[in-house]
Design an enzyme around this catalytic site. Structure first.
Site, PDB file in Angstrom:
ATOM      1  CE1 TYR A 106     -26.974  17.538   8.969  1.00  0.00           C
ATOM      2  CE2 TYR A 106     -29.012  16.966   7.842  1.00  0.00           C
ATOM      3  CZ  TYR A 106     -27.795  17.628   7.861  1.00  0.00           C
ATOM      4  OH  TYR A 106     -27.426  18.383   6.775  1.00  0.00           O
TER       5      TYR A 106
ATOM      6  CE  LYS B  42     -27.518  21.045   9.299  1.00  0.00           C
ATOM      7  NZ  LYS B  42     -26.474  22.058   9.059  1.00  0.00           N
TER       8      LYS B  42
HETATM    9  N1  SER Z   1     -27.748  15.581   2.463  1.00  0.00           N
HETATM   10  C1  SER Z   1     -28.094  15.677   3.852  1.00  0.00           C
HETATM   11  C2  SER Z   1     -28.237  14.333   4.453  1.00  0.00           C
HETATM   12  O1  SER Z   1     -28.667  13.442   3.762  1.00  0.00           O
HETATM   13  C3  SER Z   1     -29.375  16.423   4.008  1.00  0.00           C
HETATM   14  O2  SER Z   1     -29.109  17.723   4.371  1.00  0.00           O
HETATM   15  O3  SER Z   1     -27.945  14.165   5.595  1.00  0.00           O
END
Ligand code: SER
Length: 317
Positions: free
Chosen positions: A143, A147
């Protein structure tokens, strides 16, 4: 007046942003979209224009932009951090290829683009306290990789093609309307549901783990205010640090006890999500956002807890 297309409009942010943007820009000027509809989405779908769009389908995106004469795309379709570790392939497909498609369509059709980045764009080698706007970014989750790459890609489309791209690095977002879809900061939402239902919660994040957090009304303001900001004042554009508060599970429990004194907090730490949380900053420095477009969150931890418990109680009863 903007004509906005929101991708991922059925998710935690999108379900509230759609309603808020329709108040600001008018119902017919905000088109919600999502890739899968369920019965629980009926109200949102029937409340204004809606399209089924998978952002991996660039033609469907382009057709919706033409059909509604869209000039701004808010790209909220994404896989969050914990689910991203279970399905890194899907995380890449949706977060990266999806964003690429959004930017290509925006370039082709002259739209501005808002895409959220995240505290996940930082990693273990980032300075963890008062994390500067411009600093080391070596994230260790898929993730987080998507990003950082997304921040760079949006900067590239602005510099190379003149696409008006904007974005913020959101912290954990807390809200009562729609549950978050599998992130590391989700504990800070679940805890309120359990506090009301059972007066106790078992946290998958350990005591002493601090992360930035924000209440949804502030997050919605951040999106709209940055999209409306004077472009000549924006130095960073795509990856503004924004924060409203930083806390660990104990501080959150303490805040809940001001309203539910018998609330108990227990721990059963999940090593995957704990590992992700430890790789993220404790608290961000959001001076650049404050200076360049007037970022100024309204909710403190206790103000959020009071509002969250009241609204959630209504919803659950
Ligand atoms: N709230 C998100 C997550 O915990 C962080 O961008 O993946």
């Amino acid at each position: 007046m903007k004509k906005v297309l929101i991708t991922g409009a059925l998710g935690q942010i999108g379900s509230e942003l759609t309603v808020k943007m329709r108040e600001v820009y008018g119902t017919n000027n905000v088109v919600a979209s999502g890739r899968r509809i369920k019965e629980e989405h009926r109200q949102l779908i029937e409340s204004g224009p809606f399209e089924i769009i998978n952002i991996n389908d660039i033609n469907a995106l382009g057709e919706a932009v033409d059909k509604y004469k869209i000039d701004a795309i808010v790209n909220l379709a994404a896989i969050l951090s914990a689910v991203g570790e279970k399905h890194p392939d899907q995380c890449w497909q949706i977060n990266m290829n999806g964003l690429y498609n959004v930017l290509e369509v925006a370039k082709e059709k002259g739209c501005m683009v808002f895409t959220p980045s995240s505290i996940a764009a930082f990693g273990p080698s980032t300075p963890p306290d008062k994390t500067p706007q411009d600093t080391i970014q070596r994230p260790t989750s898929m993730y987080g990789v998507t990003k950082v790459a997304g921040e760079l890609l949006c900067d590239y489309y602005f510099k190379r093609f003149g696409v008006d791209t904007r974005g913020v690095r959101f912290p954990g977002l807390i809200s009562y309307e729609t549950l978050p879809g599998g992130g590391t900061t989700d504990y800070a939402v679940h805890i309120y549901y359990e506090a009301l239902k059972n007066k106790k919660y078992t946290s998958f994040i350990a005591k002493g783990t601090y992360m930035d957090m924000m209440y949804m009304p502030d997050a919605l303001d951040a999106i709209i205010n940055l999209m409306e900001a004077d472009p000549s004042k924006l130095i960073h554009r795509n990856a503004f640090n924004v924060s409203a508060m930083s806390f660990d599970p104990e501080m959150l429990a303490e805040s809940i006890r001001k309203f539910i004194p018998e609330f108990e907090l227990h721990y059963k730490v999940d090593p995957v999500r704990q590992g992700i949380a430890e790789s993220w900053p404790n608290s961000l420095d959001d001076t650049a956002a404050r200076e360049q477009w007037g970022w100024n969150p309204k909710y403190t931890l206790d103000a959020m807890t009071e509002d969250m418990l009241e609204k959630l109680k209504r919803k659950l009863s």
